[in-house]
Structure formats: structure tokens, C-alpha cells
Design a protein around this motif. Structure first.
Motif, short mmCIF file in Angstrom:
data_model
loop_
_atom_site.label_atom_id
_atom_site.label_comp_id
_atom_site.label_asym_id
_atom_site.label_seq_id
_atom_site.Cartn_x
_atom_site.Cartn_y
_atom_site.Cartn_z
N UNK A 142 0.86 -1.20 0.00
CA UNK A 142 0.00 0.00 0.00
C UNK A 142 0.89 1.24 0.00
N UNK A 143 1.58 1.46 -1.10
CA UNK A 143 2.50 2.59 -1.18
C UNK A 143 1.75 3.91 -1.01
N UNK A 144 2.29 4.75 -0.13
CA UNK A 144 1.65 6.03 0.14
C UNK A 144 0.55 5.96 1.18
N UNK A 145 0.34 4.76 1.76
CA UNK A 145 -0.69 4.60 2.81
C UNK A 145 -2.05 5.11 2.36
N UNK A 146 -2.43 4.76 1.15
CA UNK A 146 -3.72 5.21 0.62
C UNK A 146 -4.89 4.57 1.37
N UNK A 147 -4.71 3.32 1.82
CA UNK A 147 -5.81 2.61 2.48
C UNK A 147 -5.46 2.11 3.87
N UNK A 148 -4.22 2.22 4.28
CA UNK A 148 -3.83 1.59 5.54
C UNK A 148 -2.71 2.34 6.24
N UNK A 149 -2.64 2.12 7.56
CA UNK A 149 -1.55 2.61 8.38
C UNK A 149 -1.08 1.43 9.24
N UNK A 150 0.21 1.13 9.27
CA UNK A 150 0.67 -0.05 10.03
C UNK A 150 0.43 0.07 11.53
N UNK A 151 0.03 -1.04 12.12
CA UNK A 151 -0.20 -1.15 13.56
C UNK A 151 1.06 -1.68 14.25
N UNK A 152 1.58 -2.79 13.75
CA UNK A 152 2.78 -3.40 14.31
C UNK A 152 3.33 -4.36 13.27
N UNK A 153 4.60 -4.73 13.45
CA UNK A 153 5.19 -5.69 12.51
C UNK A 153 6.05 -6.66 13.29
N UNK A 154 6.27 -7.81 12.67
CA UNK A 154 7.06 -8.82 13.36
C UNK A 154 7.56 -9.87 12.39
N UNK A 155 8.04 -10.96 12.95
CA UNK A 155 8.60 -12.05 12.16
C UNK A 155 8.01 -13.37 12.62
N UNK A 156 8.17 -14.38 11.80
CA UNK A 156 7.75 -15.74 12.14
C UNK A 156 8.99 -16.63 12.16
N UNK A 157 9.25 -17.24 13.32
CA UNK A 157 10.42 -18.09 13.49
C UNK A 157 10.11 -19.26 14.40
#
Length: 390
Positions: free
Chosen positions: A164-179
Motif C-alpha cells: 500500500x505505497x503512500x498509505x492510501x488505504x492503511x496505516x501499520x499497527x505493528x510488525x514482526x517475524x515468524x520463526x
């Protein structure tokens, strides 16, 4: 991809959040325990009930309502174990907007609710690869950047992301990884590879995430394939690998926090922040990205097309983007913050933890879960069904 299941442990609680509810120590217990404690405070503190009522979803001319019901209410639908206990009370106290908070356990569950057009939610938190599915199905409304005064606080990685380049529809809440999460004491060894599932001490007690893309990615990575592969033969190989692995598993589930914290599971495929939460109860746990690699993902805030209180949803998003609010959220959920302005306020130990904020060379081994298009995504869903039922 209705057969796919993915996500974190499920607690279905719809409630009116009262800012006067007792505040619980964010370090003293798991977030799931905090939610049950809040729910138990009674009618004076929260209301437990069904999903929020739906506002009129169409304008007089039959077009989708651009809506905004003029009432101080926000209907928020989020993953479980995924918020700071001060976030909603602080927003309510500052704005006078009453938050009705409900939890879901998978992106599929969320998609089904939103696609029905009758859920009545104003704000939802899909994962990045599902965001693109929502956009293809025209389920979201564009964000009004004039109402998001704090949008520039986002890091550049999250303002230019291809989902979603430019945050046209979304704003990130949190991010993480899967391990992988594991107990050195229970396994009596250090874990560096997916081959740990073959350890005798892990037999019958290990966990594979109940999510098609994550679970199949483990099979792909173990075989040296790209976890976003579109090759049908490689997908079949991953299924065969996982069917063999399944015979030695304890369970396939997304509810990993309790089994890890209790010591029931000495080894699990897991989301990074879930492991860090479980470590608060069981400090013996270790989180590792196996040498074969893992995945990165971002969960994002977005507004359904038929949201009855879209302006209130914008106000909440802008609240989350404030540095002090974003920092408290990151410390509570133990996932990476996309908010660059919040980083200096985050506890130094968390901010400098390479498992939470991997260096660039490590990120190269942690691709985002790609949206592979309807045909391939359906193929993954069918493959996961074969794993689950085989």
C-alpha cells in the motif's frame, strides 16, 4: 481462500471499553489474561455482547453510504493479545468517543465479517497480504490524509511498502517475524534449524502454526524453496514434508502463548511477539530465526467501506500515530513499531533487541508474505487442507 486459517489465539469478546477500568501491569501477565480480567470487572467496567449494530449501508440513490453516523462511537475489530491496556482508555478520555472492542482469531474470519457488509466495524487490522485481497474485493475506503496529522511519524519502509505505497488505504499497527520458539532446558540443546522438529525431546509436543502461508512456508524453507513460491511441484513437496512432520507434532494451532508459557510445548513455530509475551511467564524460552529463514509481516489499520463512524476511525489512527502512544503499544505487544517518532521513547532493551528489530542482513532472510494472486492463493489453501486432513 475461505479454508485458510491464520492468526493468533482466539478470544471472542465484544465489549464497551470503560476508561475507568482498573489498569493492569503490562509486564505482570499475558495480554490474554489481562483481557479476561477486564471482562470480569462487570457491567460497570465493560459490556460483553454481540458485534456492533450496523448503520444504514446504502445512500438513498443506492450507492454505498459515505456514512458517518454522528455519534461518539468507534467499533474496533482487532487480533487478540494485541493492544496496550492504556490505548483505548486514553483515547476515550481524550476524545469522548466510546470504543466497542471485539477480537478475531484469523484473517479469514475478519474477511468473512467485512465481506458480509453487515458487520458494522469502523476499524479493522488485517495482515498486509490480506489487505491486498480486501482491496481487490473493494472492501475498504481510502484514508483521508487531511485527518491524519501524525502520518509523517511513520518510517519510510512503511510509507513506501508495495502492499500500500503512500498509505492510501492503511496505516501499520505493528510488525514482526515468524520463526521458532524453544525451551533449551526441555530440549537439552540449542536450536538453530528447522531440523529441531526431529529431536526426540520434541516428539509429540511441538507446534506448527495453524495458518496456511506460515505453515507451508516452513515446509518450503526446510526444502530450500522460496516461501512465496508459485511452483506447484514445490508446493506439493512442501505438503509431503509437512505430512511427514505432522506425525511427530503435538498439535497444529495458532494458540501458542499458553503452551509455551506453561512449558507444555518445548518447540513451536511462532510469531515473534507471542514468544516475547510468553517469556514474561516462562523465561526459559528462546526465540530464533532458523538458518533456513523465516517471514516478515505487517498488520495494518484500515477502514471498511461501509464503516458507520469513519471519521472516528481516522481519529483513532491519528491517536495511535502519536509517539508516546505508539511507544506504549510497542512495549505492550512486544512487536516492532512502524512509528519512527516513537522509537526514542521505547524501552532501550526492546529497541535494541535484534529479534524485534532485525538488522538489514537479517531482514534479507525474512521476506514479507507475498500476495500470490487468487489462483495461487487458492492452491495454497487447498494444500493446507491436505496437510490438516492428511
Amino acid at each position: 481462500m475461505a479454508s485458510e486459517q491464520d492468526g493468533r489465539p482466539a478470544v471472542r469478546i465484544a465489549r464497551l471499553w470503560d476508561g475507568s477500568s482498573p489498569r493492569l501491569s503490562r509486564r505482570s501477565m499475558l495480554r490474554s489474561m489481562a483481557f479476561f480480567a477486564l471482562a470480569a470487572q462487570g457491567a460497570a467496567a465493560c459490556g460483553v455482547g454481540a458485534a456492533p449494530p450496523t448503520a444504514d449501508s446504502a445512500a438513498p440513490d443506492g450507492s454505498p453510504a459515505r456514512n458517518d453516523v454522528d455519534e461518539p462511537v468507534l467499533n474496533f475489530y482487532n487480533w487478540t493479545d494485541y493492544i496496550d491496556e492504556d490505548t483505548i482508555p486514553g483515547f476515550q478520555e481524550e476524545t469522548g468517543i466510546r470504543v466497542v472492542y471485539d477480537n478475531f482469531s484469523s484473517n479469514d474470519e475478519l474477511e468473512a465479517k467485512i465481506a458480509s457488509g453487515a458487520a458494522g466495524y469502523d476499524l479493522v487490522v488485517p495482515t498486509d497480504n490480506f489487505l491486498r485481497r480486501f482491496l481487490r474485493s473493494d472492501l475498504l475506503r481510502p484514508l483521508d490524509h487531511d485527518l491524519l496529522t501524525n502520518l509523517d511519524n511513520l518510517g519510510s519502509r512503511f510509507r513506501t511498502a508495495d502492499y500500500d505505497s503512500g498509505n492510501r488505504f492503511s496505516v501499520p499497527w505493528a510488525w514482526g517475524t515468524t520463526g521458532l520458539a524453544y525451551s533449551p532446558a526441555r530440549l537439552d540443546t540449542e536450536v538453530t534449524s528447522l531440523s529441531a522438529f526431529d529431536l526426540p525431546s520434541a516428539q509429540g509436543r511441538s507446534i506448527l502454526l495453524d495458518e496456511a502461508r506460515d505453515g507451508l512456508a516452513l515446509g518450503m524453507l526446510a526444502l530450500g524453496h522460496d516461501p512465496n513460491s508459485t511452483d506447484p511441484a514445490e508446493l506439493d513437496e512442501a505438503v509431503d514434508f509437512l505430512l511427514e512432520l505432522k506425525s511427530g507434532l503435538g498439535q497444529i494451532t495458532s494458540d501458542v502463548i499458553e503452551p509455551l508459557s506453561s512449558g507444555q510445548a518445548p518447540l513451536a513455530q511462532a510469531y515473534s511477539g507471542d514468544v516475547f509475551q510468553a517469556q514474561e511467564v516462562n523465561p526459559d524460552l528462546v526465540y530464533v530465526i532458523p538458518e533456513e529463514g523465516g517471514l516478515s509481516w505487517v498488520d495494518v489499520l484500515c477502514i471498511p467501506k461501509d464503516a458507520p463512524h469513519a471519521e472516528n476511525a481516522h481519529r483513532f489512527i491519528d491517536h495511535i500515530l502519536r509517539p508516546e502512544v505508539g511507544a506504549r503499544l510497542a512495549e505492550a505487544v512486544q512487536y516492532g513499531s512502524p512509528n519512527d517518532a516513537a522509537l526514542p521513547l521505547i524501552d532501550e532493551a526492546l529497541r535494541n533487541d535484534p529479534l524485534v528489530y532485525p538488522p538489514e542482513d537479517e531482514l534479507a532472510r525474512l521476506p514479507f508474505t507475498a500476495d500470490l494472486g487468487p489462483e495461487v492463493e487458492a492452491r495454497y489453501a487447498d494444500a493446507w487442507t491436505r496437510v490438516k486432513t492428511g
